[in-house]
Design a protein around this motif. Sequence first.
Motif, PDB file in Angstrom:
ATOM      1  N   VAL A  21       0.967  -1.339   0.076  1.00  0.00           N
ATOM      2  CA  VAL A  21       0.019   0.064   0.051  1.00  0.00           C
ATOM      3  C   VAL A  21       1.013   1.207  -0.008  1.00  0.00           C
ATOM      4  N   PHE A  22       0.378   2.332  -0.892  1.00  0.00           N
ATOM      5  CA  PHE A  22       1.278   3.509  -0.722  1.00  0.00           C
ATOM      6  C   PHE A  22       0.033   4.355  -0.238  1.00  0.00           C
ATOM      7  N   SER A  23       0.099   5.150   1.016  1.00  0.00           N
ATOM      8  CA  SER A  23      -0.931   5.759   1.478  1.00  0.00           C
ATOM      9  C   SER A  23      -0.416   7.406   1.572  1.00  0.00           C
ATOM     10  N   PHE A  24      -1.381   8.177   1.044  1.00  0.00           N
ATOM     11  CA  PHE A  24      -0.988   9.450   0.714  1.00  0.00           C
ATOM     12  C   PHE A  24      -2.105  10.435   1.737  1.00  0.00           C
ATOM     13  N   SER A  25      -1.781  10.582   2.881  1.00  0.00           N
ATOM     14  CA  SER A  25      -2.694  11.405   3.747  1.00  0.00           C
ATOM     15  C   SER A  25      -2.154  12.706   3.742  1.00  0.00           C
ATOM     16  N   VAL A  26      -2.971  13.871   3.327  1.00  0.00           N
ATOM     17  CA  VAL A  26      -2.621  15.305   3.223  1.00  0.00           C
ATOM     18  C   VAL A  26      -2.533  15.682   4.663  1.00  0.00           C
ATOM     19  N   PRO A  27      -1.404  16.189   5.201  1.00  0.00           N
ATOM     20  CA  PRO A  27      -1.145  16.894   6.418  1.00  0.00           C
ATOM     21  C   PRO A  27      -1.839  18.092   6.506  1.00  0.00           C
ATOM     22  N   GLY A  46      -1.822  -2.164 -12.626  1.00  0.00           N
ATOM     23  CA  GLY A  46      -1.621  -3.010 -11.477  1.00  0.00           C
ATOM     24  C   GLY A  46      -1.717  -2.077 -10.088  1.00  0.00           C
ATOM     25  N   PHE A  47      -2.310  -0.982 -10.314  1.00  0.00           N
ATOM     26  CA  PHE A  47      -2.750  -0.350  -9.126  1.00  0.00           C
ATOM     27  C   PHE A  47      -4.089  -0.062  -8.788  1.00  0.00           C
ATOM     28  N   ARG A  48      -4.485   0.246  -7.856  1.00  0.00           N
ATOM     29  CA  ARG A  48      -6.272   0.317  -7.571  1.00  0.00           C
ATOM     30  C   ARG A  48      -6.210   1.393  -6.480  1.00  0.00           C
ATOM     31  N   ARG A  49      -6.805   2.417  -6.702  1.00  0.00           N
ATOM     32  CA  ARG A  49      -7.001   3.292  -5.599  1.00  0.00           C
ATOM     33  C   ARG A  49      -8.377   3.167  -4.652  1.00  0.00           C
ATOM     34  N   ASN A  50      -7.793   3.135  -3.620  1.00  0.00           N
ATOM     35  CA  ASN A  50      -9.035   2.892  -2.386  1.00  0.00           C
ATOM     36  C   ASN A  50      -8.885   4.102  -1.499  1.00  0.00           C
ATOM     37  N   VAL A  56      -1.452  -2.151  -4.470  1.00  0.00           N
ATOM     38  CA  VAL A  56      -0.858  -2.662  -5.426  1.00  0.00           C
ATOM     39  C   VAL A  56      -1.736  -3.943  -5.741  1.00  0.00           C
ATOM     40  N   CYS A  57      -2.130  -4.447  -6.780  1.00  0.00           N
ATOM     41  CA  CYS A  57      -3.075  -5.701  -6.941  1.00  0.00           C
ATOM     42  C   CYS A  57      -2.222  -6.490  -7.816  1.00  0.00           C
ATOM     43  N   LYS A  58      -1.426  -6.420  -8.571  1.00  0.00           N
ATOM     44  CA  LYS A  58      -0.514  -7.505  -9.117  1.00  0.00           C
ATOM     45  C   LYS A  58       0.713  -7.498  -8.762  1.00  0.00           C
ATOM     46  N   SER A  59       1.543  -8.758  -8.672  1.00  0.00           N
ATOM     47  CA  SER A  59       2.871  -8.620  -8.480  1.00  0.00           C
ATOM     48  C   SER A  59       3.584  -8.313  -9.716  1.00  0.00           C
ATOM     49  N   TYR A  70       3.572   5.969 -13.398  1.00  0.00           N
ATOM     50  CA  TYR A  70       4.030   4.798 -12.588  1.00  0.00           C
ATOM     51  C   TYR A  70       3.174   3.571 -12.951  1.00  0.00           C
ATOM     52  N   TRP A  71       3.762   2.509 -13.133  1.00  0.00           N
ATOM     53  CA  TRP A  71       2.833   1.199 -13.254  1.00  0.00           C
ATOM     54  C   TRP A  71       3.772   0.088 -12.642  1.00  0.00           C
ATOM     55  N   ILE A  72       3.007  -1.102 -12.819  1.00  0.00           N
ATOM     56  CA  ILE A  72       3.397  -2.076 -12.199  1.00  0.00           C
ATOM     57  C   ILE A  72       3.827  -3.068 -13.546  1.00  0.00           C
ATOM     58  N   ASP A  73       5.099  -3.647 -13.794  1.00  0.00           N
ATOM     59  CA  ASP A  73       5.372  -4.478 -15.173  1.00  0.00           C
ATOM     60  C   ASP A  73       5.327  -5.884 -14.531  1.00  0.00           C
TER      61      ASP A  73
END
Lengths: 247, 218
Positions: A21-27, A46-50, A56-59, A70-73
């Motif tokens: 997970v990459f989490s982006f919480s705005v301070p 390869g990414f999904r926003r939640n 990340v949803c694929k290896s 950015y993408w997952i190869d």
Amino acid sequence: MDTVHARFKEKIGEVLLPGDVFSFSVPPPEGGDCGVKSEKIICGPGFRRNGEEVQVCKSGILRQKPPNLYWIDSQQRRYVPAKGESVIGIVTAKSGDIYKVDVGGSEQASLSYLAFEGATKRNRPNVQVGDLIYGQFTIANKDMEPELVCIDSCGRANGMGVFGADGLLFKVSLGLVRRLLAPQSEIVKDLEKIFPFETVVGLNGRVWVKAKTVQQTLIVANLLETCENMTSQQRQTLFKKVAGGSF
Amino acid sequence: MELDKSCPFLREYGNEQSLLSRPDGSSTFVQGDTSILAGVYGPAEVKVSKEIYDRATVEVLIQPKVGLPSVRERAREQCVRETCEAALLLTLHPRSSLTLILQVIHDDGSLLSCCLNAACMALIDAGLPMSYLFCGVTCAIGKEGQIITDPTTRQEKESRALLTFAIDSVEHNVLMSTTTGSFSIKELQQCIAISQKASEQIFQFYRDSVKRRYSKIK
């Protein structure tokens, strides 16, 4: 938000697994005078926003195209139709006004007989069951049946349509196909040096090859199938051996 | 093999991916002497009678080493199928089928957890979209109350209860549990805690495995 790019950047080239997970919480803005600059990040396959997280949803390996894509190869064998991609299909049925084409996905695609260059209601294209078609998807999403066309937006064929009177069609993995279609592909450059051949590459993992003799065709097909898992060094030694040896 | 809270004992495990040429994803998982081969096909065409309008249909088939599949395999298939349905993003492939075939190569205990591990690795290999990974851990409770993780067939026979859990990789929650035998609530909670600890080792192994697989591509 420099942290957004930084968090992605530190993982470029690393193998990620589903669940990362990459989490982006705005301070909350402190002080008030220096506003937080909001940056745009484009997340590819390869990414999904939640909500506020990107999962990340694929290896696969995290790749970047500067400045902010950015993408997952990932390595995959099964094709999932996507709009705008050019694929090789096999005609399986003719029913009324459309042809049913097998593109290797979960559903067969439909191809209207009017979607060929110079086709009219009176002048039907010469397409038989079993023919190979190179076409583009105009509609390809998870909810609807995919649709192919063999003309571009100007009405010209542009290389698409029925092909493959001789030659050999075989299947490779999607990663290899993307590497073959990359602008400065090393594999294609190495292959060109061996002997001349004609090739059609579909993004659904299907490759059609035709060389002067049947033996050369088979050699090229075997080389493409085996060079998937080789490093560039091993590949070049193999190609040199083939170019020098058997003919 | 005794209860060791800091580092639960797991038999030596091994894994190989992409070994079969026909399926879209394949893997084999070995735990001690138990070995399972898994193959995944999907997203592929589905029969109209089995299609679901808004998500993919997951089918699991477990083939035993000898004989035809029986009710025991059907029960295990249901456990694996429910775990896969929880982990996969099925809504991305409506009206498609995802078929997972597991072949038992050798059974020396902890069969269901080995099936779950092989299934997860095969799904990763096929590139199917998942929201998290999962792994299987089996615990056996002996006659004196000692908890053994990843038991062999002999240890399973001598135990009074056998519990298998499927654990997810993000929050280490229990996705699926199947148990036989009698045990107390306290023992159940202890087993869950130990399984969650053991799952961390298995997830690290998944990561190393996938890294090894992609190491040639770079």
